[in-house]
Design an enzyme around this catalytic site. Structure first.
Site, PDB file in Angstrom:
ATOM      1  CG  HIS A 242      -1.986  -0.993   1.193  1.00 49.77           C
ATOM      2  ND1 HIS A 242      -3.247  -0.768   0.696  1.00 49.77           N
ATOM      3  CD2 HIS A 242      -1.967  -2.267   1.603  1.00 49.77           C
ATOM      4  CE1 HIS A 242      -3.962  -1.872   0.814  1.00 49.77           C
ATOM      5  NE2 HIS A 242      -3.212  -2.811   1.363  1.00 49.77           N
TER       6      HIS A 242
ATOM      7  CE  LYS B   7      -6.033  14.299   0.266  1.00 54.19           C
ATOM      8  NZ  LYS B   7      -6.318  13.061  -0.417  1.00 54.19           N
TER       9      LYS B   7
ATOM     10  CE  LYS C 106     -13.758   6.507   1.016  1.00 58.12           C
ATOM     11  NZ  LYS C 106     -12.804   6.637   2.132  1.00 58.12           N
TER      12      LYS C 106
HETATM   13  C1  26W Z   1       4.198   0.889  10.054  1.00 55.98           C
HETATM   14  C2  26W Z   1       3.681   2.253   9.752  1.00 55.98           C
HETATM   15  C3  26W Z   1       2.717   2.235   8.626  1.00 55.98           C
HETATM   16  C4  26W Z   1       1.362   2.380   8.871  1.00 55.98           C
HETATM   17  C5  26W Z   1       0.454   2.354   7.847  1.00 55.98           C
HETATM   18  C6  26W Z   1       3.149   2.055   7.341  1.00 55.98           C
HETATM   19  C7  26W Z   1       2.257   2.025   6.314  1.00 55.98           C
HETATM   20  C8  26W Z   1       0.909   2.171   6.562  1.00 55.98           C
HETATM   21  C9  26W Z   1      -0.104   2.104   5.439  1.00 55.98           C
HETATM   22  C10 26W Z   1       0.295   1.075   4.418  1.00 55.98           C
HETATM   23  C11 26W Z   1      -0.308   3.446   4.832  1.00 55.98           C
HETATM   24  C12 26W Z   1      -1.588   3.521   4.074  1.00 55.98           C
HETATM   25  O1  26W Z   1      -2.652   3.598   4.645  1.00 55.98           O
HETATM   26  N1  26W Z   1      -1.479   3.543   2.753  1.00 55.98           N
HETATM   27  C13 26W Z   1      -2.602   3.933   1.945  1.00 55.98           C
HETATM   28  O2  26W Z   1      -3.316   2.787   1.534  1.00 55.98           O
HETATM   29  C14 26W Z   1      -4.485   3.143   0.810  1.00 55.98           C
HETATM   30  C15 26W Z   1      -5.263   1.888   0.514  1.00 55.98           C
HETATM   31  O3  26W Z   1      -4.606   1.123  -0.426  1.00 55.98           O
HETATM   32  C16 26W Z   1      -4.126   3.916  -0.452  1.00 55.98           C
HETATM   33  O4  26W Z   1      -5.304   4.326  -1.086  1.00 55.98           O
HETATM   34  C17 26W Z   1      -3.270   5.129  -0.089  1.00 55.98           C
HETATM   35  O5  26W Z   1      -2.816   5.775  -1.267  1.00 55.98           O
HETATM   36  C18 26W Z   1      -2.098   4.729   0.760  1.00 55.98           C
HETATM   37  O6  26W Z   1      -1.380   5.865   1.224  1.00 55.98           O
END
Ligand code: 26W
Length: 807
Positions: free
Chosen positions: A358, A547, A659
């Protein structure tokens, strides 16, 4: 039909009966909370009836099952969606009416489970809704955090974090399932021994934690399927030591229980930024291990010990790398608990686990210190090392060189760290990105070397949103208009929204569409009044950026542009523009200093405008506090312009953009993530695209030649706005308050805010003019709704199923 028990009269009777039995109250003297409980538990009874029937059938089934593991499920409130998915909305509304109840007030009483940070968690919630609605057998698995994401308040122009106590008054929707409790083991050391000609591994001196599942039903829309969201709660396996307690050492007696339960105490608030906190690693292993223990138990109940069948009968889907320990844990269970050999276990894992990435932000990629992994999970660490040893041997063989630099880049353990993404790519049968652009970046860049080995593993499946929550539920007015115009086929097949296209030039339809947007603005203004005692003028254009706060999402671009508009207004007494309210909503991770400074800046600009009468005629800035799912549901239907400003190549997909589009807002965006595909759907005349493309951004990073100060010097309007950050315009009493933003932009500007500013500002001029041309604007807005069907998560889930899960 079993639903006949839930006709209007029985619903009324149930609500009154519950109030009497649980609260000893009549409707007249029940509190709003009590009424909510009575209503919600009536709806729950109705779901339970379906759930029981569904599970009876499901028990006999030999079909493949999906376990969707995610450290976050940002579901939002359930009551309204459940009534809708049961197709009982009308009956309930009639019942409420006859009881004299205001259903909007009832719905508001439900605490919102904030079990997610942003995109990743909300996507998981949309997915379980679509899975159930498409009647695919799936279980969502996560942690039952006692405290969800912090509640945000703004005090003296700055973010303050408060605990989110969503469970305070209980959760109507969950059911504890003590029979499925299991234990998860931490610490200790591994004893190796030879038994009957094979190596066996036993964990010694470990401590264990009880994992108790709490299940939430997920009812599909207008179908018999009721899937489960399973939330694991951590508890000490020991009952409190009464001897210690009796001897007066109360706190010592409580300590052990406390230590175990901290695992499911609180959701980490970092989004797209990784920190190697031990408790977080414990959380990940805790819910992953518990889930897999249950999944194997269920598999054995259905198919005995025929483990070769496993990949055919279940998929373990890991939502980013956070549940990536599913890989070594499944190996451990198969080898240590079931007696399989390494090769067989490894084959099974590599055909059972599927991984979605992601983010490509390097600071978000999880890398755990090897020491921490070894101490906390010694057996898991051993397995990781063996996976790594075999992987590196294969790579050395392939490159004919054990020292090839690509090996260290692809290794699971290297330089004292466990690289989770490499583990997931190497050991999953599927690796997918969340938009077409993101999928390509994974292949060409992030996982380039892996891609050369196994191109067939890689795919891109564009994210989606459930149109049930994000159109039918949050925008009943528009949904009704759509049904009146093209019928209700789009509810089952959202791509049929395209049938609206011929109406975009129909004056009567345009007028209705415009009227609804205005009504939604009024509704939002009321919500804003309830939430933070503010209102907005529904005659203004609503320009919205909501966001998580992150530098790559470039809320700064928007803020600087507002300052530029402010200056144009103040400099020229004849200047006019379309009156606009800029709405921001964003939580900053508590430790992310720059993000918090950006919130301060936005609020300072808002105050500057509010104290300047001339500016206020044209501009307003609203910071929506504690932006959450309910806030989104109220705001998005009211939006005219959707701001999607990320530096190209950084936003893996984005789902907010979808959305807004579905609710008839036009996008202002870069060619990034899903914006690229929105552009493709609506055509260039129905979207505002600006800024550098991803390949240009990538080239600029490579070249390392970017000097933001040159743009500062060349662009007068921009220079003036930047200077106002530090010259006392915003903080007369403390001009240096935001100097770090200023310095960062001038001397680093890692996300190219200044570079893209000119292009952004030009695109905004076009918005201003186009919005005045009502026919043109409405046509654009309607086109956006009409072309949004492809972004339903039903389409996304069908693609996952066809390509990856094959259920
Ligand atoms: C470990 C810290 C951490 C926490 C959360 C690292 C990474 C994340 C997530 C992967 C970040 C996230 O939410 N990414 C988002 O995922 C969405 C669903 O696929 C996408 O639409 C967004 O572009 C993306 O930023």
């Amino acid at each position: 039909m079993p639903t006949t028990q839930f006709d209007k009269e029985s619903i009324k009777k149930s609500i009154l009966g519950k109030l009497q039995r649980y609260n000893g109250r009549t409707l007249a003297d029940a509190t709003p909370q009590q009424i909510y409980f009575a209503v919600a538990s009536t709806v729950r009874d109705q779901i339970m009836q379906k759930w029981v029937a569904f599970r009876e059938e499901d028990k006999k089934s030999t079909a493949k099952r999906l376990y969707y593991l995610s450290v976050e499920f940002l579901t939002g409130r359930s009551l309204h969606c459940n009534m809708l998915n049961l197709c009982s909305m009308e009956t309930y509304l009639q019942a409420f009416k006859e009881l004299g109840l205001d259903w909007r007030a009832i719905i508001k009483e439900e605490p919102e489970p904030g079990l997610g940070n942003g995109g990743l968690g909300r996507l998981a919630a949309c997915f379980i809704d679509s899975l159930a609605s498409l009647s695919l057998p799936a279980m969502g698995c996560t942690i039952r955090y006692e405290y969800g994401l912090f509640r945000q308040r703004i005090l003296e122009g700055q973010q303050v974090e408060m605990p989110d106590t969503w469970l305070e008054n209980g959760n109507v929707w969950e059911v504890p399932v003590p029979d499925d409790r299991c234990q998860v083991r931490f610490g200790g050391w591994v004893e190796e021994a030879h038994e009957n000609g094979r190596m066996v591994f036993r964990l010694r001196d470990y401590y264990s934690v009880d994992a108790i599942p709490y299940d939430m039903p997920v009812a599909g829309y207008d179908c018999q399927t009721v899937n489960t969201l399973r939330m694991w709660r951590a508890r000490s396996p020991k009952v409190m030591d009464l001897a210690t307690f009796s001897s007066g050492q109360y706190s010592k007696a409580l300590q052990e229980q406390e230590l175990a339960s901290v695992i499911s105490k609180v959701l980490y608030p970092e989004d797209n930024h990784y920190e190697g906190k031990e408790l977080r690693l414990k959380q990940h292993y805790f819910f992953t291990s518990a889930t897999l223990q249950y999944a194997l138990k269920d598999f054995k109940r259905r198919f005995g010990r025929n483990f070769r069948l496993l990949p055919e009968k279940m998929t373990v889907h890991i939502n980013d790398t956070h549940p990536g320990l599913a890989i070594p844990e499944l190996m451990r269970l198969l080898i240590d608990e079931e007696g399989l050999g390494w090769d067989e276990a490894s084959w099974i894992v590599q055909h059972t686990v599927a991984y979605t990435n992601h983010t490509v932000m390097s600071e978000a990629l999880e890398k755990w210190p090897e020491d921490m992994m070894r101490n906390l999970l010694p057996r898991i660490y051993m397995i990781l090392q063996e996976i790594n040893r075999r992987l590196c041997a294969r790579l050395a063989d392939h490159y004919h060189n054990g020292a090839d630099p690509r090996i260290a880049k692809m290794a699971v353990t290297a330089y004292g760290q466990v690289h989770m993404a490499n583990l997931c790519v190497a050991m999953s049968y599927s690796v997918n990105g969340v938009s077409q652009l993101h999928g390509n970046i994974l292949k060409k860049d992030t996982f380039r070397d892996f891609y050369h080995f196994t191109p067939e593993k890689f795919s891109a499946i564009t994210n989606g949103i459930t149109h049930r929550r994000w159109l039918m539920n949050c925008n009943p007015r528009l949904s009704r208009l759509i049904c009146d115009t093209i019928g209700d086929g789009w509810i089952r097949d959202p791509q049929l929204l395209r049938e609206l296209l011929p109406y975009r030039e129909d004056a009567a339809f345009q007028a209705e569409f415009e009227k609804i947007k205005r009504q939604n603005k009024e509704t939002f203004s009321q919500v804003l009044m309830q939430r933070q005692k503010m209102s907005v003028d529904p005659d203004f254009m609503f320009d919205v950026q909501v966001k998580r706060l992150h530098e790559y999402k470039r809320q700064l671009l928007n803020a600087l542009h507002i300052l530029v508009l402010y200056n144009r207004i103040m400099d020229d007494p004849n200047f006019t523009m379309t009156p606009r309210v800029f709405v921001f909503g964003a939580k900053a991770s508590p430790g992310y200093y720059m993000a918090k400074q950006i919130i301060r800046l936005i609020i300072a600009i808002s105050k500057l405008i509010d104290r300047t009468p001339r500016a206020k005629q044209f501009l307003r800035v609203i910071f929506l506090e504690n932006y959450d799912v309910s806030g989104a549901e109220a705001l998005i239907p009211a939006a005219d312009l959707s701001e999607q400003l990320s530096t190209a190549g950084k936003e893996a997909s984005g789902t907010g953009c979808m959305k807004f589009m579905m609710n008839g807002a036009v996008t202002m965006g870069t060619m990034d993530g899903a914006n690229v595909e929105i552009h493709e759907q609506v055509g260039p005349e129905n979207i505002y695209i600006f800024g550098m493309r991803a390949d240009t951004v990538s080239d600029l990073y490579q070249a390392g030649s970017y000097q933001p100060i040159q743009i500062f010097e060349a662009n007068t309007e921009l220079r003036r706005a930047l200077t106002q950050i530090i010259d006392g315009t915003l903080f007369p009493e403390n001009p240096a308050a935001l100097q770090d933003i200023y310095h960062n932009l001038l001397f680093s500007d890692h996300y190219f805010v200044l570079k893209d500013f000119g292009s952004y500002s030009m695109a905004q001029r076009r918005v201003d003019a186009d919005y005045q041309n009502r026919e043109k604007w409405l046509k654009m807005a309607i086109t956006n709704t009409a072309c949004s069907g492809i972004f339903s998560s039903d389409r996304t889930i069908r693609e996952y199923n066809d390509l990856i899960w094959k259920m």
